[in-house]
Structures are given as structure tokens and as C-alpha cells.
Design a protein around this motif. Structure first.
Motif, short mmCIF file in Angstrom:
data_model
loop_
_atom_site.label_atom_id
_atom_site.label_comp_id
_atom_site.label_asym_id
_atom_site.label_seq_id
_atom_site.Cartn_x
_atom_site.Cartn_y
_atom_site.Cartn_z
N GLU A 196 -45.54 -18.04 -4.04
CA GLU A 196 -45.42 -18.43 -5.43
C GLU A 196 -46.76 -18.17 -6.11
OE1 GLU A 196 -43.95 -22.25 -7.96
OE2 GLU A 196 -45.44 -22.64 -6.39
N PHE A 197 -46.73 -17.35 -7.14
CA PHE A 197 -47.91 -17.06 -7.94
C PHE A 197 -47.76 -17.75 -9.29
CE2 PHE A 197 -48.36 -13.74 -4.88
CZ PHE A 197 -49.69 -13.40 -4.87
N LEU A 198 -48.82 -18.38 -9.76
CA LEU A 198 -48.88 -18.93 -11.11
C LEU A 198 -49.97 -18.16 -11.84
CD1 LEU A 198 -48.58 -22.74 -10.35
CD2 LEU A 198 -46.79 -21.19 -11.11
N LEU A 199 -49.54 -17.37 -12.81
CA LEU A 199 -50.45 -16.50 -13.54
C LEU A 199 -50.63 -17.00 -14.96
CD1 LEU A 199 -48.78 -13.12 -12.51
CD2 LEU A 199 -50.60 -14.33 -11.29
N ASP A 200 -51.86 -17.20 -15.38
CA ASP A 200 -52.15 -17.48 -16.78
C ASP A 200 -52.16 -16.14 -17.49
OD1 ASP A 200 -52.43 -20.18 -16.34
OD2 ASP A 200 -54.61 -20.10 -16.14
N VAL A 201 -51.35 -16.05 -18.55
CA VAL A 201 -51.17 -14.79 -19.25
C VAL A 201 -51.58 -14.96 -20.70
CG1 VAL A 201 -49.45 -13.07 -19.93
CG2 VAL A 201 -49.26 -14.19 -17.71
N GLU A 202 -52.30 -13.96 -21.20
CA GLU A 202 -52.71 -13.96 -22.60
C GLU A 202 -52.01 -12.81 -23.30
OE1 GLU A 202 -56.92 -13.01 -24.44
OE2 GLU A 202 -56.93 -14.94 -23.36
N ARG A 247 -44.64 -17.63 -13.75
CA ARG A 247 -44.42 -18.04 -12.37
C ARG A 247 -43.65 -16.93 -11.68
NH1 ARG A 247 -39.91 -20.86 -9.82
NH2 ARG A 247 -40.63 -21.75 -7.88
N VAL A 248 -44.19 -16.43 -10.56
CA VAL A 248 -43.61 -15.30 -9.85
C VAL A 248 -43.36 -15.70 -8.40
CG1 VAL A 248 -43.97 -12.92 -9.09
CG2 VAL A 248 -44.87 -13.67 -11.30
N ILE A 249 -42.15 -15.44 -7.92
CA ILE A 249 -41.86 -15.58 -6.49
C ILE A 249 -41.86 -14.18 -5.91
CG2 ILE A 249 -40.22 -16.36 -4.73
CD1 ILE A 249 -41.41 -18.64 -6.44
N LEU A 250 -42.80 -13.94 -5.01
CA LEU A 250 -42.95 -12.63 -4.38
C LEU A 250 -42.35 -12.68 -2.98
CD1 LEU A 250 -44.41 -9.86 -4.91
CD2 LEU A 250 -46.25 -10.76 -3.48
N ALA A 251 -41.44 -11.75 -2.71
CA ALA A 251 -40.82 -11.64 -1.39
C ALA A 251 -41.51 -10.52 -0.63
CB ALA A 251 -39.33 -11.35 -1.53
N VAL A 252 -42.03 -10.83 0.55
CA VAL A 252 -42.69 -9.83 1.38
C VAL A 252 -41.88 -9.69 2.66
CG1 VAL A 252 -44.82 -9.20 2.57
CG2 VAL A 252 -44.93 -10.48 0.42
N PHE A 298 -41.31 -17.24 -17.51
CA PHE A 298 -42.42 -17.62 -18.37
C PHE A 298 -42.27 -19.08 -18.75
CE2 PHE A 298 -42.31 -13.04 -19.24
CZ PHE A 298 -43.65 -12.73 -19.19
N ALA A 299 -43.39 -19.76 -18.95
CA ALA A 299 -43.36 -21.16 -19.41
C ALA A 299 -44.51 -21.38 -20.38
CB ALA A 299 -43.48 -22.12 -18.24
N ASP A 300 -44.27 -22.23 -21.36
CA ASP A 300 -45.31 -22.68 -22.27
C ASP A 300 -46.17 -23.67 -21.47
OD1 ASP A 300 -46.67 -24.50 -24.09
OD2 ASP A 300 -45.47 -23.59 -25.68
N ARG A 304 -44.51 -27.16 -20.91
CA ARG A 304 -43.86 -26.84 -19.63
C ARG A 304 -42.44 -26.31 -19.83
NH1 ARG A 304 -47.52 -25.55 -16.80
NH2 ARG A 304 -46.21 -25.60 -14.99
N GLU A 305 -42.08 -25.98 -21.07
CA GLU A 305 -40.75 -25.44 -21.38
C GLU A 305 -40.64 -24.01 -20.86
OE1 GLU A 305 -38.13 -24.16 -25.28
OE2 GLU A 305 -39.95 -25.31 -25.54
N VAL A 306 -39.54 -23.74 -20.14
CA VAL A 306 -39.28 -22.39 -19.65
C VAL A 306 -38.81 -21.54 -20.82
CG1 VAL A 306 -37.85 -20.99 -18.12
CG2 VAL A 306 -38.76 -23.17 -17.32
N LEU A 307 -39.38 -20.35 -20.93
CA LEU A 307 -39.05 -19.44 -22.02
C LEU A 307 -38.15 -18.32 -21.49
CD1 LEU A 307 -42.66 -19.14 -23.46
CD2 LEU A 307 -40.85 -20.69 -24.21
N GLU A 308 -37.13 -18.00 -22.24
CA GLU A 308 -36.14 -17.02 -21.80
C GLU A 308 -36.54 -15.61 -22.22
OE1 GLU A 308 -33.57 -17.76 -19.82
OE2 GLU A 308 -34.25 -19.84 -19.83
#
Length: 92
Positions: free
Chosen positions: A24-30, A46-51, A63-65, A69-73
Motif C-alpha cells: 500500500e502506497f500513500l502518495l501526496d499529490v500536488e 492511495r495505491v495497492i501495488l501487486a507484485v 484519490f482522497a481529500d 478524508r473523502e474519497v474522490l471519484e
């Protein structure tokens, strides 16, 4: 879209059903103010990476605010998804 900060951890599968490993990656995005994804509180991806044996792929993302913490569609464009995948793979 620019990744400004990140954190990740490995997810455990106590059942043993899932093949490979998951992270699970949590990336701050600008993003620019005129982008439809822009929020005053900031944006997190928020990214789930399958290896697995045949490589890595994005299994899920959202994406989330950061403030509410609202999930954005919203979805990533193909080039953005490739950029995020490359970023995550590079950090493992």
C-alpha cells in the motif's frame, strides 16, 4: 500532477489466498489550481501495488481529500498511471 511525498508498507495476507505480495502506497499529490482534482486541503493517492512473478501492476487506487478524508471519484489517465506504477516500483 507531481508526487511530493510518499510512504508505503507491505500488506499481509493471513489467508494465503493472494498470490505474490501487496504493498500500500500513500502518495501526496500536488495538482494545479485549475485541475478538477484540486482541493484546498491537499490530495492523497492511495495505491495497492501487486507484485507477482510476471511483474508489478496497480491492483487498485483512489484519490482522497487529505483534509476531509473523502474519497474522490476520479481516475488516472494512462500516462499518469504508468508514471505512478514506475514511481512505486522504483521505491520497492
Amino acid at each position: 500532477m507531481e508526487i511530493t511525498n510518499f510512504g508505503f508498507n507491505q500488506l499481509k495476507d493471513p489467508t494465503g489466498i493472494i498470490l505474490g505480495e501487496r504493498y500500500e502506497f500513500l502518495l501526496d499529490v500536488e495538482v494545479e489550481e485549475d485541475d478538477e482534482l484540486f482541493t484546498e486541503g491537499g490530495l492523497e493517492l492511495r495505491v495497492i501495488l501487486a507484485v507477482e512473478e510476471d511483474g508489478a501492476r496497480i491492483a487498485h487506487y483512489n484519490f482522497a481529500d487529505k483534509m476531509s478524508r473523502e474519497v474522490l471519484e476520479f481516475g488516472l489517465e494512462e500516462d499518469e498511471e504508468a508514471e505512478v506504477l514506475a514511481f512505486c516500483k522504483d521505491k520497492l
